[in-house]
Design an enzyme around this catalytic site. Structure first.
Site, mmCIF file in Angstrom:
data_model
loop_
_atom_site.group_PDB
_atom_site.id
_atom_site.type_symbol
_atom_site.label_atom_id
_atom_site.label_comp_id
_atom_site.label_asym_id
_atom_site.label_seq_id
_atom_site.Cartn_x
_atom_site.Cartn_y
_atom_site.Cartn_z
ATOM 1 N N HIS A 188 -26.221 -10.293 50.933
ATOM 2 C CA HIS A 188 -26.143 -8.586 51.661
ATOM 3 C C HIS A 188 -24.947 -8.115 53.146
ATOM 4 O O HIS A 188 -25.032 -7.657 52.941
ATOM 5 C CB HIS A 188 -27.146 -7.677 51.653
ATOM 6 N N GLU A 431 -30.420 -3.631 36.331
ATOM 7 C CA GLU A 431 -29.861 -5.610 37.115
ATOM 8 C C GLU A 431 -30.908 -6.385 36.391
ATOM 9 O O GLU A 431 -31.441 -7.147 37.745
ATOM 10 C CB GLU A 431 -30.063 -5.331 38.267
ATOM 11 N N ASP A 455 -27.447 -8.399 41.178
ATOM 12 C CA ASP A 455 -28.524 -9.244 40.772
ATOM 13 C C ASP A 455 -28.625 -9.536 39.068
ATOM 14 O O ASP A 455 -29.245 -10.455 38.400
ATOM 15 C CB ASP A 455 -29.983 -8.306 41.054
ATOM 16 N N CYS A 502 -22.835 -0.147 39.779
ATOM 17 C CA CYS A 502 -22.845 0.202 41.486
ATOM 18 C C CYS A 502 -22.909 -1.535 42.104
ATOM 19 O O CYS A 502 -22.774 -1.493 43.369
ATOM 20 C CB CYS A 502 -23.660 0.155 42.069
HETATM 21 C C1 PEP Z 1 -27.056 -5.114 42.782
HETATM 22 O O1 PEP Z 1 -27.237 -5.882 42.450
HETATM 23 O O2 PEP Z 1 -25.321 -5.248 42.135
HETATM 24 C C2 PEP Z 1 -26.988 -4.229 43.155
HETATM 25 C C3 PEP Z 1 -26.143 -2.988 43.011
HETATM 26 O O3 PEP Z 1 -28.258 -4.132 44.672
HETATM 27 P P1 PEP Z 1 -28.576 -4.798 45.749
HETATM 28 O O4 PEP Z 1 -26.646 -5.806 45.927
HETATM 29 O O5 PEP Z 1 -28.766 -4.539 46.823
HETATM 30 O O6 PEP Z 1 -29.059 -5.856 45.234
HETATM 31 MG MG MG Z 2 -29.532 -5.808 43.358
#
Ligand code: PEP
Ligand code: MG
Length: 544
Positions: A188, A431, A455, A502
């Site tokens: 993140h 995910e 994920d 996303c």
């Molecule tokens: C993902 O897992 O691709 C996602 C968009 O959520 P995050 O990266 O916040 O886990």
């Molecule tokens: Mg995620």
């Protein structure tokens, strides 16, 4: 000149001075003291300084974020004067003849444990407050206290690694680039760097940290993952040219503002932006995103020292919805856990946090937290075009429970005479492999899917997204992932739902054509990638 290499996670060049990130580690040693009164006076003095600091922060917060948000600092000031807390410190100094730092640390542990053991969520959260004020006193007791962020002026922040909570605490206006010794590209922290359009390099290795010093000149090349420390004139010239050329290219992309996301053969797709907070809205508008495809609402929780209240959340969601002026805004409910840890949640340490108590699992077992967020979201829905999205779904029963809570929240708002929109779209993240495989069962229950490829990759390929040592096994183009996305797309469309992506893969322009051929309806990317993806779409011909 020294040159190091890591992995670039946002392509841009930064030139500036190094600031080595100093983590506030308060290792408190127990020492024996002779003069009890002198030790107690030290505590009084440290408390006075802490009180002044808190009062300054309170005033600043009051001016900048309003009374509700500022209140926490008032609570901290009150806790500083708490009789039981202060008596405990004095009595430990007197009876054990120990130094003030140790007495404060021991009191802090005792009180924090006591609060954490209480049933009430509000009281449990006070545990983090006690630790916070105690750390402040300890910092002010020691003459060599360190700056929490170690950053002054516009700097290249270099660290071993940065937790999301540390990244959000940095003063973003003063960060030119991030360089970390460890870290992985889907962490993140890397995502935050991309959202903020900040050049970043991860995994440079430990030697780098041992070699560098505060204030040294460095060049960060986020395209190649190279960092030059004390560059020679030739390198400096070359990199200044590269920086200017990159700025020029980004300016050219700005010419695509206002243009459609349409392929040569006329296929259209939506390109939305991912954000971590209200601060990113400027970049979304600048880059002409068609909406917001993912607002990672957990950053609101990470930025706070206590559960954000319904009113606090309402202000943030309303601001985003109003700024987007009727364009779609998809807000994802809280995705805390795994690498995104928040002290006041008091989550247990887990062996496998990515497979543990996170995201929707917390929300469905802590309805107080979930309902507060949903109330704020529904109340904000009257200010724009809201979609609510739920993370980490694995089963039909989870979606049934979520929808029941949403209905309950709407009913309560109606009874209280509070307005909400009836046109809020509900969606889920795809995910986990489970969600993709049962997407035929999930699609009829929702308005949309959004594929979280970060994920989905981690769980499909059994590759921890936080572990840089296995990045070479973490093939985001793996056919298994692409087939799961295709399966979810087909099932969404058969059931009248739409589907977006996303995760970070949405910005991978080598896959744009494949996503278009799959029938993906929306790609949501970091704001700085919107025009790059638009350019790719406009140069694609599906008729060929
Ligand atoms: C993902 O897992 O691709 C996602 C968009 O959520 P995050 O990266 O916040 O886990
Ligand atoms: Mg995620």
């Amino acid at each position: 000149m020294n040159k190091y290499k890591g992995k670039g996670v946002y392509g841009a060049v930064a030139i500036g001075k190094i600031s080595v990130y100093k983590r506030q580690e308060l290792s408190v040693k127990r020492t024996r003291i002779e003069d009890v009164e002198a030790e107690k006076k030290r505590v009084e003095r440290a408390k006075e300084i802490s009180n002044q600091e808190l009062s300054d922060i309170y005033e600043k917060a009051l001016r900048e974020v309003g009374e509700t948000n500022a209140q926490i600092f008032e609570i901290h000031m009150m806790m500083l004067e708490d009789e039981d807390y202060n008596e405990s410190i004095s009595s430990i100094i007197e009876t054990q003849l120990v130094n003030a730092e140790y007495a404060v640390a021991l009191t802090s542990d005792n009180f924090a444990q006591m609060f954490a053991a209480m049933d009430d969520a509000y009281m449990q959260a006070r545990s983090a407050d006690v630790k916070d004020i105690s750390n402040r006193i300890i910092k002010n007791l020691s003459s060599d206290s360190t700056n929490m962020n170690g950053v002054t002026g516009k700097m290249i922040v270099c660290a071993d690694d940065l937790a999301p909570s540390e990244t959000v605490a940095l003063d973003k206006d003063n960060v030119l680039a991030f360089v970390t010794a460890y870290g992985s590209s889907n962490s993140h922290t890397a995502i935050l760097a991309r959202n903020m359009n900040i050049p970043a390099i991860i995994g440079v290795g430990e030697d780098f940290l041992n070699d560098i010093k505060d204030g040294e000149l460095a060049i960060v090349d986020g395209f190649t993952g190279e960092i030059y420390v004390n560059p020679d004139d030739e390198t400096l010239d070359a990199m200044e040219r590269k920086q200017a050329e990159d700025n020029e290219k980004k300016k050219l992309l700005l010419e695509l503002k206002g243009k459609e996301n349409v392929t040569i053969d006329g296929t259209k797709i939506k390109i939305f932006a991912n954000i971590g907070g209200v601060d990113n809205i400027g970049a979304v508008l600048l880059n002409d995103a068609g909406g917001i495809g993912l607002f990672r609402s957990e950053f609101l929780y990470l930025e706070n020292s206590d559960y954000p209240t319904e009113e606090q959340q309402l202000i943030a969601y309303r601001k985003v919805l109003e700024s987007m002026a009727g364009k779609k805004v998809i807000i994802r409910t809280l995705d805390i856990g795994a690498d995104k840890q928040v002290d006041y949640f008091n989550l247990d340490k887990e062996e496998n946090p990515a497979l543990g108590y996170r995201a929707i699992r917390i929300c469905l077992t802590r309805p107080d937290i979930f309902k507060t967020q949903l109330r704020a979201l529904y109340r904000a829905s009257v200010y724009g075009n809201l979609g609510i999205m739920f993370p980490m779904i694995t089963s039909v029963s989870e979606v049934e429970k979520i929808k029941a809570v949403c209905d309950e929240v709407k009913m309560e708002l109606k009874e209280e005479g509070l307005e909400y929109s009836e046109n809020v779209e509900l969606g889920i993240m795809i995910e986990t492999p489970a969600a993709a495989v049962i997407s035929d069962l999930l699609a009829p229950m929702v308005d949309f899917f959004s594929v979280g490829t970060n994920d989905l990759t981690q769980y499909t390929l059994a590759c921890d997204r936080q572990n840089p040592n296995i990045e070479s096994f973490c093939d985001t183009h793996h056919e298994a992932i692409l087939r799961l996305i295709q399966m979810a797309a087909d099932n969404a469309h058969k059931n009248g739902a739409w589907i977006g992506i996303c995760g970070e893969l949405a910005a991978d322009t080598s896959l744009t054509e494949r996503f278009l051929r799959m029938g993906i309806d929306e790609l949501s990317v970091s704001p700085g990638f919107v025009l790059k993806v638009r350019n790719q779409v406009r140069n694609t011909d599906l008729a060929k």
